[in-house]
Design an enzyme around this catalytic site. Sequence first.
Site, short mmCIF file in Angstrom:
data_model
loop_
_atom_site.label_atom_id
_atom_site.label_comp_id
_atom_site.label_asym_id
_atom_site.label_seq_id
_atom_site.Cartn_x
_atom_site.Cartn_y
_atom_site.Cartn_z
N CYS A 116 0.80 -1.23 0.00
CA CYS A 116 0.00 0.00 0.00
C CYS A 116 0.84 1.28 0.00
CB CYS A 116 -0.94 0.01 1.21
SG CYS A 116 -2.34 -1.12 1.08
N ILE A 117 1.59 1.50 1.07
CA ILE A 117 2.24 2.80 1.27
C ILE A 117 3.18 3.17 0.11
CG2 ILE A 117 3.57 4.22 2.86
CD1 ILE A 117 0.92 3.34 3.96
#
Length: 445
Positions: free
Chosen positions: A273-274
């Site tokens: 995600c990040i």
Amino acid sequence: MIKEKLIAAIEKKSARVGVIGLGYVGLPLAVEFARKGIHALGFEVDRRKVERIKAGDSYIGDVPSAILREVVEAGHLDATTDFNQLRDCDCIIICVPTPLRKTKEPDISYILAASEEIKRNLHRGQLIILESTTYPGTTDEVLLPAFEETGLKLDRDFLLAFSPERVDPGNPKYQTHNIPKVVGGVSPDSTEAAAALYSQIVNEVHPVSSARVAEAAKLLENTFRAVNIGMANEMARLCYALGIDTWEVIRAAATKPFGFMPFYPGPGIGGHCIPLDPHYLSWKARQHGFESRFISLAEEVNSRMPEHVVQLVIDGLNDDRKALKGARILLLGVAYKKDVDDVRESPALSIIDRLRAKGAEVRYHDPHVEEVRFDDAHTQAGGDPLRSVALTSEELAAADCVVIVTDHSKVDYKMVVENARLIVDTRNALNGDLRQKAKARVIRL
């Protein structure tokens, strides 16, 4: 109307839920539905995963095998590679990966592949929900036209929504049931039906006005983290240059009861995600003539952290009058975060690559990751795989430098500080008494 009929089936637990993609998001989701007595059918292209699910053998840390076996044996959960069985599902949830291309542009090919399978089996009365992280507009600009090509129409024949996944692998406190679920439909009926479905398994559902809002909310969540981690990483590099303890600075700032939220530096950002989500947001911004410079700057800072870690190793060795070339470097942890086995986008891979490119002999220990393989196209020093070595006093003593990249709970840090000569701690794993009792010289990020 199909909305009322579908919601009634959901509330009676007679609706069948299909989950496409049985990874870190899809499998816990399918299991949660199954535990509530709703029949869940998982769809996977990997036959080995299907076989393990049928055997009640979990490959996801957040899903204990005992729970998986229980719902499988009860007949509430099954898995298949036959996507034609999508026609038997009332609700279909897409949980496939959304990586980046080498150009840092969104790759929604997995979403498109899933949508093609759904199109072939789409029929009146179905609800389709996209959970895969993507740019705002995907659900109504890509999926809606694709499904309406079948001749079926939104609201009259099917419903369509977006609800971002919010899993945090390895977090025992927050799991599917107690993480609020944001839901945004392409139509109000779609929002209502999707909210009714998720309310069966989560404590709180937060409906929003559109799928675009839900898509943007997910990107904001992770971009917020990426930007603030970038700030913490830049502060860490500044503190190192000034000879100040970064972690003490953060602890002091965190005593302010308002206007400050602590974020911590690290060797880089990783996971599914990040490192990826901000690129989806900045790519969409460019399509509208808007340059998201703040996001780009954070990505630049975060992507340079592996290089900074290598420099810390070089500085430490130089102080001992040793060269990095030919030095034996032991990494503790290669997973992207604590107590998980996921190495996707892990900063450890970049650190290993940089160390090997400079002639270091690199070894690693990770209690969760047995082997790390490298993509030759992305490495400077070759793609030879590495296997985790046993963490022993002899292994630690033989290393010219030990680098703590991931602060796994299972690592014996007492043994580390008693046997290592030089330690670069990128996670503040050696705080308090451990650092004070260390025989080694400790360099902190």
